[in-house]
Structure formats: C-alpha cells, structure tokens
Motif scaffolding. Structure first.
Motif, PDB file in Angstrom:
ATOM      1  N   GLU A 111       0.916  -1.027   0.138  1.00  0.00           N
ATOM      2  CA  GLU A 111      -0.119   0.030   0.163  1.00  0.00           C
ATOM      3  C   GLU A 111       0.763   1.217   0.061  1.00  0.00           C
ATOM      4  O   GLU A 111       1.723   1.563   0.828  1.00  0.00           O
ATOM      5  N   GLY A 135       0.216   4.284   0.651  1.00  0.00           N
ATOM      6  CA  GLY A 135      -0.317   5.140   1.934  1.00  0.00           C
ATOM      7  C   GLY A 135      -0.117   4.581   2.822  1.00  0.00           C
ATOM      8  O   GLY A 135       0.439   3.394   3.246  1.00  0.00           O
ATOM      9  N   ASN A 179     -11.335  12.015  -6.222  1.00  0.00           N
ATOM     10  CA  ASN A 179     -11.348  10.667  -6.614  1.00  0.00           C
ATOM     11  C   ASN A 179     -10.878   9.650  -5.599  1.00  0.00           C
ATOM     12  O   ASN A 179     -11.343   9.021  -5.056  1.00  0.00           O
ATOM     13  N   SER A 180      -9.352   9.434  -5.385  1.00  0.00           N
ATOM     14  CA  SER A 180      -8.987   8.370  -4.722  1.00  0.00           C
ATOM     15  C   SER A 180      -8.272   8.618  -3.698  1.00  0.00           C
ATOM     16  O   SER A 180      -7.707   9.684  -3.365  1.00  0.00           O
ATOM     17  N   GLY A 215     -10.091   4.299  -1.153  1.00  0.00           N
ATOM     18  CA  GLY A 215     -10.922   5.255  -1.412  1.00  0.00           C
ATOM     19  C   GLY A 215     -12.113   4.840  -0.433  1.00  0.00           C
ATOM     20  O   GLY A 215     -12.959   5.771  -0.090  1.00  0.00           O
ATOM     21  N   ALA A 260     -18.652   8.011   0.673  1.00  0.00           N
ATOM     22  CA  ALA A 260     -19.749   8.201   1.653  1.00  0.00           C
ATOM     23  C   ALA A 260     -20.397   7.053   1.993  1.00  0.00           C
ATOM     24  O   ALA A 260     -21.697   7.198   2.516  1.00  0.00           O
ATOM     25  N   VAL A 264       4.449   0.709  -5.400  1.00  0.00           N
ATOM     26  CA  VAL A 264       4.992  -0.573  -6.507  1.00  0.00           C
ATOM     27  C   VAL A 264       5.314   0.370  -7.610  1.00  0.00           C
ATOM     28  O   VAL A 264       4.383   1.045  -7.902  1.00  0.00           O
ATOM     29  N   TYR A 323      -6.744   1.345  -8.333  1.00  0.00           N
ATOM     30  CA  TYR A 323      -7.812   2.410  -8.472  1.00  0.00           C
ATOM     31  C   TYR A 323      -7.754   2.430 -10.148  1.00  0.00           C
ATOM     32  O   TYR A 323      -6.638   2.352 -10.846  1.00  0.00           O
ATOM     33  N   ASN A 349     -23.400   4.300  -7.304  1.00  0.00           N
ATOM     34  CA  ASN A 349     -22.190   4.430  -6.851  1.00  0.00           C
ATOM     35  C   ASN A 349     -21.389   3.210  -6.928  1.00  0.00           C
ATOM     36  O   ASN A 349     -21.902   2.014  -6.839  1.00  0.00           O
TER      37      ASN A 349
HETATM   38  C1  LIG Z   1     -15.471  12.003  -1.773  1.00  0.00           C
HETATM   39  C2  LIG Z   1     -15.859  10.587  -2.436  1.00  0.00           C
HETATM   40  C3  LIG Z   1     -16.763   9.936  -1.851  1.00  0.00           C
HETATM   41  C4  LIG Z   1     -17.126   8.733  -2.401  1.00  0.00           C
HETATM   42  N1  LIG Z   1     -18.482   8.033  -2.119  1.00  0.00           N
HETATM   43  C5  LIG Z   1     -18.724   6.853  -2.464  1.00  0.00           C
HETATM   44  C6  LIG Z   1     -20.037   6.452  -2.049  1.00  0.00           C
HETATM   45  O1  LIG Z   1     -20.669   6.799  -1.290  1.00  0.00           O
HETATM   46  N2  LIG Z   1     -20.192   5.253  -2.782  1.00  0.00           N
HETATM   47  C7  LIG Z   1     -19.226   4.536  -3.646  1.00  0.00           C
HETATM   48  O2  LIG Z   1     -19.605   3.417  -3.998  1.00  0.00           O
HETATM   49  N3  LIG Z   1     -18.330   5.129  -3.944  1.00  0.00           N
HETATM   50  C8  LIG Z   1     -17.874   6.300  -3.400  1.00  0.00           C
HETATM   51  N4  LIG Z   1     -16.536   6.907  -4.080  1.00  0.00           N
HETATM   52  C9  LIG Z   1     -15.771   6.164  -4.822  1.00  0.00           C
HETATM   53  C10 LIG Z   1     -15.154   4.984  -4.197  1.00  0.00           C
HETATM   54  O3  LIG Z   1     -14.374   5.610  -3.238  1.00  0.00           O
HETATM   55  C11 LIG Z   1     -14.127   4.399  -5.195  1.00  0.00           C
HETATM   56  O4  LIG Z   1     -15.043   3.904  -6.385  1.00  0.00           O
HETATM   57  C12 LIG Z   1     -13.534   3.105  -4.712  1.00  0.00           C
HETATM   58  O5  LIG Z   1     -13.108   3.317  -3.291  1.00  0.00           O
HETATM   59  C13 LIG Z   1     -12.463   2.567  -5.576  1.00  0.00           C
HETATM   60  O6  LIG Z   1     -12.173   1.291  -5.313  1.00  0.00           O
HETATM   61  P1  LIG Z   1     -10.642   0.717  -6.027  1.00  0.00           P
HETATM   62  O7  LIG Z   1     -10.362  -0.785  -5.172  1.00  0.00           O
HETATM   63  O8  LIG Z   1     -10.710   0.686  -7.298  1.00  0.00           O
HETATM   64  O9  LIG Z   1      -9.472   1.648  -5.479  1.00  0.00           O
HETATM   65  P2  LIG Z   1      -9.019   2.222  -3.876  1.00  0.00           P
HETATM   66  O10 LIG Z   1     -10.185   2.156  -3.121  1.00  0.00           O
HETATM   67  O11 LIG Z   1      -8.803   3.708  -4.376  1.00  0.00           O
HETATM   68  O12 LIG Z   1      -7.695   1.582  -3.485  1.00  0.00           O
HETATM   69  C14 LIG Z   1      -6.597   1.688  -4.465  1.00  0.00           C
HETATM   70  C15 LIG Z   1      -5.567   1.757  -3.345  1.00  0.00           C
HETATM   71  O13 LIG Z   1      -4.486   1.375  -4.034  1.00  0.00           O
HETATM   72  C16 LIG Z   1      -3.123   2.065  -3.528  1.00  0.00           C
HETATM   73  N5  LIG Z   1      -2.279   2.103  -4.792  1.00  0.00           N
HETATM   74  C17 LIG Z   1      -2.382   2.809  -6.086  1.00  0.00           C
HETATM   75  N6  LIG Z   1      -1.171   2.520  -6.700  1.00  0.00           N
HETATM   76  C18 LIG Z   1      -0.504   1.919  -5.838  1.00  0.00           C
HETATM   77  C19 LIG Z   1       0.971   1.508  -6.061  1.00  0.00           C
HETATM   78  N7  LIG Z   1       1.669   1.560  -7.201  1.00  0.00           N
HETATM   79  N8  LIG Z   1       1.637   0.894  -5.085  1.00  0.00           N
HETATM   80  C20 LIG Z   1       0.957   0.849  -3.840  1.00  0.00           C
HETATM   81  N9  LIG Z   1      -0.477   0.967  -3.618  1.00  0.00           N
HETATM   82  C21 LIG Z   1      -0.933   1.798  -4.600  1.00  0.00           C
HETATM   83  C22 LIG Z   1      -3.800   3.391  -3.335  1.00  0.00           C
HETATM   84  O14 LIG Z   1      -3.233   4.260  -2.216  1.00  0.00           O
HETATM   85  C23 LIG Z   1      -5.105   2.974  -2.652  1.00  0.00           C
HETATM   86  O15 LIG Z   1      -5.110   2.859  -1.260  1.00  0.00           O
HETATM   87  C24 LIG Z   1     -16.242   8.074  -3.236  1.00  0.00           C
HETATM   88  C25 LIG Z   1     -15.110   8.642  -3.698  1.00  0.00           C
HETATM   89  C26 LIG Z   1     -14.877   9.907  -3.071  1.00  0.00           C
HETATM   90  C27 LIG Z   1     -13.546  10.640  -3.839  1.00  0.00           C
END
Ligand SMILES: Cc1cc2nc3c(=O)[nH]c(=O)nc-3n(C[C@H](O)[C@H](O)[C@H](O)COP(=O)(O)OP(=O)(O)OC[C@H]3O[C@@H](n4cnc5c(N)ncnc54)[C@H](O)[C@@H]3O)c2cc1C
Ligand code: SF4
Length: 567
Positions: A46, A48, A87-88, A95, A100, A240, A276, A510
C-alpha cells in the motif's frame, strides 16, 4: 473500541509468496482478507500509511485532506476531470476510507447495455453472476436501507434504514410533490445498530473525513483486521513501481520502493493489481518491457482507454427553514426512477438523484463555482449555510475510447511529470460526447425541478464529475479488453487486475459495492483454480467456470445481526 492494527506475520522479499496485492483499498482489502482466510500467503502493498483511526483521523474537514491521493496527476481534454480529493484515497482502506458509503447495486441492464441500448459495451458477466456477492457483501459491511428496494432487481437490506436528515427531507418532499418514488435511509454501509465491535452511527456527518467512530464501513475496519488475523501482511508506505516479468511470459513478482525510498523486489506466484482506475493502468503502462512495449497486458491496445466518470452535478437550494446539512451521513436517500433508457428522452441510459450534504469548506467551493461567490458575498452565503440543501445528479457517462490515461513521460512533447521515485505520473484526457451532454442537461433540470418542488426559494448548480472507473476493462475476448471476467489479464496468465478499472460500463449507481463484490468473486475463482494459476499446472488454459460463492469466508460476525435478508 476496535483493534485494527494488530501484530502481523512478516515475509521476506525473497520468500516466494502466493499473492502480491498492489493497493489495499476497496477491492484489495476484500481480496487480501479472502485469500488469507483461505490459507494462502498474501502480502498487500500500500502506497499510503496504515491509519490509526484514533491517532490519525480528526472530525475536521480541513484536517482530513491527507486521506486522499494528492500526488501530482495531469488532467486535460475538453472537460478536464478534477483530480486529487475528488477521486481516490491513499492509505490502507483506499477510497473506502473517505467514501460516503452509499451502496446501491448495479441494475441487471447495466451488464448488457450494448445489447439493450446499442451504446457502450456488454459485460462478460450478467447480473446473475454477481448477485450472490451483492447479497454477501451487503451483510459483511453491512448495509442499512429499506426492507424493499424497488429498482433494478428488487431486494432488501440487512440493517434498518437511517432516520432522515434535513437534506433527505428535501429530496422526499420534492419527489413526493412530483410523484417520483424515493428511497429513504439508504442503501448506505453505515451502521444503524451496533455490529460486532463497531458502534452505530451518531449522525455528526464526518463520513467523508474517515468516520472516527467506526460506524461507516471501510475495508480498513471491515476486512483488514480479519486479513491480519489470518496471516496476511500489509506493507504500508510501499509504492509499487513495476510488475516484473520472467522469461517464460509470467510475472515473477513486483518491484517497489519502501518508505525510505529504497528499492526492493518481492517474489510472488501471482500479482493482483488493485490500485484504482488511475493508478492501475499507470502501473501497467510503467511496467512495459521487451515484447510488451505498449504496456503490460496491452495486446488489445485498450489499456488506459474507456476511462469513465459519472456526471456528479450538485444542485443547491436555499430554504426559509433550517436544513442543517451536516447533521446526517451525506448520502442517505435517493431515487433511481430515471436510471434506465427511456425512449421518450433523446439520449440512452440515465441517472440517479441522491442527497449530498457538503460540510462548510465543500459548500464554499460549490458557492464559488455556482454563484461566483467571493469576499463579502462568500461570507454572506456561508452565514446561510444552515439554510441550504444539496442534491446530486449521478449520471451514466458512456465509455469512449479517447477518454484515457497515458503516461506523462514527455512522449507527446508536452508533459514530462514524475513522482518522487522518478515514475511518470498519469495523464488523463476526458471529454463529453453528445449523449453525455444531453443526459446531463436533462438530469440537471430534473434535479432542479425536484429542489423547487421541495420549496426552495433559490436554486443554483455546480457541474462536476464523480467516481472514476474503467481503463483496464474486462471483456469476453482478448481483442476487446485487458482482462477476462475474473480480472485475469489476457496476456499474462498469473497477473490479475481487480478494482474499479475492470468495469466496461458504470451505470448510475455508486461503484463501491460492485467493486467489492467483484473482488470477492475473483477470490473465489482463485481459490477454485489454485494450482492451475499459482504454478501453471493447466499450462495457461483457462477454466472459465463460475466458482461457488464461499459464504464461509466472510469476516466473523457477519451473519449474527440484522433482519432476514430478502432475495
Ligand atoms: C469523496 C468521495 C466519496 C465517495 N463516495 C462513494 C460512495 O458513497 N459510494 C461508492 O460506491 N463510492 C464512492 N466513492 C468512490 C469509491 O471510493 C471508489 O470507487 C472506490 O474506493 C474505488 O475502489 P478501488 O479498489 O478501485 O480503489 P481504491 O479504494 O482507491 O484503492 C486503491 C489503493 O491502491 C493504492 N495504490 C495505488 N497505486 C499503488 C501502487 N503503485 N503501489 C501501492 N499502492 C498503490 C492506493 O493508495 C489505494 O489505497 C467516493 C469517492 C470520493 C472521492
Ligand atoms: S455520521 Fe455516522 S457514519 Fe458519518 S462520521 Fe458520523 S458516525 Fe460516522
């Protein structure tokens, strides 16, 4: 109340682990938990930090900016997306820490948009294949909402709906006046009653700031503790840089930088990228190697393409009576009455209308965008904060090939932008097409109509976008996407992609619940396929049969509370 960060098993870089998971966010957190519980060796990398919710999080809008991926990204196109806080996330939970937690399901029609409406693309799976995982995840995280939810495939929710805040009251009043059905109190992954060691919501409205209380679901609180208890490791603050390729056409691990910036190589049998919709294609593009010069797993040429965002216009209405937007989870009521294609309209697909409820800093930005408020004018608006309500359009923008992510590596002669490790950052191009513009115009006017019907004395709006997905889409055939229906890349048999980037279309729901459901399904597939994937015993042949949905892998306590689940 919760012990999230417990002592972990530690692997060495030269241990051959079963799974290296890049990104412990919405999808990565679920995968890590499932694979560890099934007995595999798994490490989550991760970029972060591993949050200590007591020490690191504050119930304060400005104090929570660190939850986001704030590193440089380049944005462009005719309708550039705002990147950063919009976004992320960055940190364990990704995320899902700042979402929310609004969790409507996709509709059955979302999986066959091309067949039904002649636009976008069909998914290589149907609603039927993901449905058991919707049921399961709704209990795991768990979801509060109405016992009867009428849109898409009707279903219920395990926890009772939340009481309405002032913004929800506005949506209900406006919709009722216009005869539009509306869902009150969810679906939202926020506890309306305590669950295991998590307390129920106390309605202070700091959900997007991380929910220090623990009532809002994030994979940090729902899945990560169980992953660690079952022997997974999370290496936080580790970025990574590259997926490494061996001579036999399989990946042999990942190259990453630790918190001190020191480079390492971790051996792994299988790599799953869950970074993401922006960082996943970026990592695969940055992993280009001899024989895969256009980026890893990009023989189709679709890597980075078909990026999507939903239209997220915010409509703000001023009321004579007090609304107090902050006193509730921001998203807690919606209507999906306009979700499907309606032949009476001049565009395909549709939109949802949801409550938004910004806190004061977000509200100030919206007033600036919507009314040009500044200086004393802004002060005047801010004094009125408690009289404003805000409703959001969530509209389906279709997947277009030229909405894309590339590397800002200077090849276009314009942008050469790198992060602190020297890796080119993501360069995003985004433009609306005719169908998208018509949908936004119609949807925006409909939400304004609802706001006026609710009794607003002034209505203004801000144009914006939300929820980036796509850019590594799954497909039926290798020429049309990056990965198959389980996220296994077409080109590298032991490399998977599993996060929002795999979505071929995005509906008007969402995306978070669908992302987690897809991740749980892929974990079941990996468990079923085991050696065929881990050590290539099937010699690259793909068994595409659907795995059983393993409810036994849910985190402990999942099935102990809540009302009976309607199916
Ligand atoms: C303000 C806000 C409100 C939202 N509210 C909603 C909601 O109510 N309902 C909903 O369904 N969605 C909501 N979303 C969207 C939702 O948060 C995302 O769609 C979802 O979290 C994406 O999931 P993911 O697994 O694709 O990526 P993420 O959850 O973003 O996870 C990706 C992770 O990978 C890590 N990462 C990336 N690249 C690397 C790398 N090279 N090396 C190591 N680590 C890395 C990042 O740090 C991150 O922790 C919201 C987004 C925002 C910004
Ligand atoms: S309103 Fe509820 S879910 Fe949101 S931050 Fe407060 S306790 Fe958490």
């Amino acid at each position: 109340m919760q012990r999230i960060k417990i002592p972990q098993r530690r692997f060495k870089d030269d241990d051959l682990i079963d799974f290296a998971i890049v990104g412990v966010g919405s999808a990565g957190g679920v995968l890590l938990q499932r694979l560890a519980r099934a007995g595999f060796t798994a490490v989550g990398f991760e970029a972060g930090p591993f949050w200590d919710t007591e020490r690191d999080w504050v119930s304060d809008e400005a104090g929570s900016h660190k939850l986001y991926w704030n590193d440089l990204r380049i944005t462009g196109g005719e309708h550039p997306l705002a990147l950063g806080a919009n976004n992320s996330g960055k940190g364990v939970g990704g995320g899902s820490v700042h979402w929310a937690a609004f969790v409507p399901r996709f509709h059955p029609s979302d999986f066959e948009v091309y067949t039904r409406d002649g636009v976008g693309a069909d998914w290589p799976i149907t609603y039927k294949e993901i449905e058991p995982y919707y049921d399961l995840l709704e209990q795991e995280i768990p979801v509060a909402g109405p016992a009867w939810y009428p849109w898409g495939k009707p279903h219920g929710h395990p926890y009772a709906p939340h009481p309405m805040g002032g913004v929800g009251d506005t949506l209900i009043a406006g919709c009722t006046k216009l005869g539009i059905p509306v869902s009150a109190g969810g679906p939202v992954a926020i506890l309306s009653a305590s669950h295991g060691d998590r307390p129920h919501c106390i309605y202070r409205g700091f959900c997007i700031q991380g929910c220090k209380v623990g009532a809002k679901a994030s994979t940090l609180v729902t899945h990560v503790p169980d992953a660690l208890k079952n022997g997974a490791e999370i290496r936080d603050c580790c970025m990574v840089a590259r997926v490494s390729m061996a001579k036999d056409g399989r990946t042999d691990g990942i190259v990453y930088f630790d918190a001190e910036g020191k480079e390492h190589f971790q051996r792994a049998r299988v790599v799953i990228v869950c970074g993401y919709a922006l960082e996943t294609p970026r990592l695969l593009l940055n992993s280009a190697c001899p024989g895969q010069e256009r980026g890893l797993a990009n023989s189709s040429g679709t890597l980075g393409k078909y990026l999507m965002a939903q239209a997220g216009n915010v409509i703000l209405g001023r009321f004579e009576n007090l609304i107090r937007m902050y006193k509730a989870p921001p998203a807690h009521a919606l209507t999906e009455e306009f979700y499907e294609t309606d032949p009476k309209r001049d565009f395909a697909r549709g939109f949802a209308v949801q409550t938004v409820g910004p806190l004061p800093i977000a509200f100030a930005k919206q007033m600036m965008a919507a009314k040009g408020a500044w200086g004393w004018g802004m002060r005047r608006e801010m004094m009125d904060y408690n009289h404003w309500s805000s409703l959001g359009l969530l509209g389906e923008i279709l997947p277009w090939e030229d909405n894309r992510i590339e590397l800002a590596d200077g090849r276009d002669g314009r942008h050469d932008a790198r992060d602190r490790f020297g890796l080119p950052v993501a360069q995003v191009t985004f433009s609306l097409k005719d169908n998208d513009k018509k949908m936004i115009e119609f949807g925006k006017n409909k939400v304004m109509e609802i706001m006026w019907a609710a009794g607003a004395v002034e209505v203004v709006q801000e144009s914006r976008y939300a929820h980036l997905v796509g850019a590594c889409r799954m497909s039926k055939t290798p020429d049309a996407g990056v990965c198959d229906k389980f996220g296994r890349t077409w080109d590298v048999p032991n490399l998977f992609v599993m996060d929002g980037s795999v979505m071929p279309t995005q509906g008007s729901a969402n995306p978070g619940l669908t992302i987690q459901a897809l991740a749980a399904r892929t974990a079941d597939y990996l468990i079923s396929q085991k050696e065929a994937i881990l050590s290539n015993s099937a010699n690259g042949r793909r068994d595409m049969s659907e795995p059983p949905c393993r409810r036994s892998l849910a985190p402990p306590g999942t099935f102990t509370r809540g009302i009976p689940h309607l199916r």
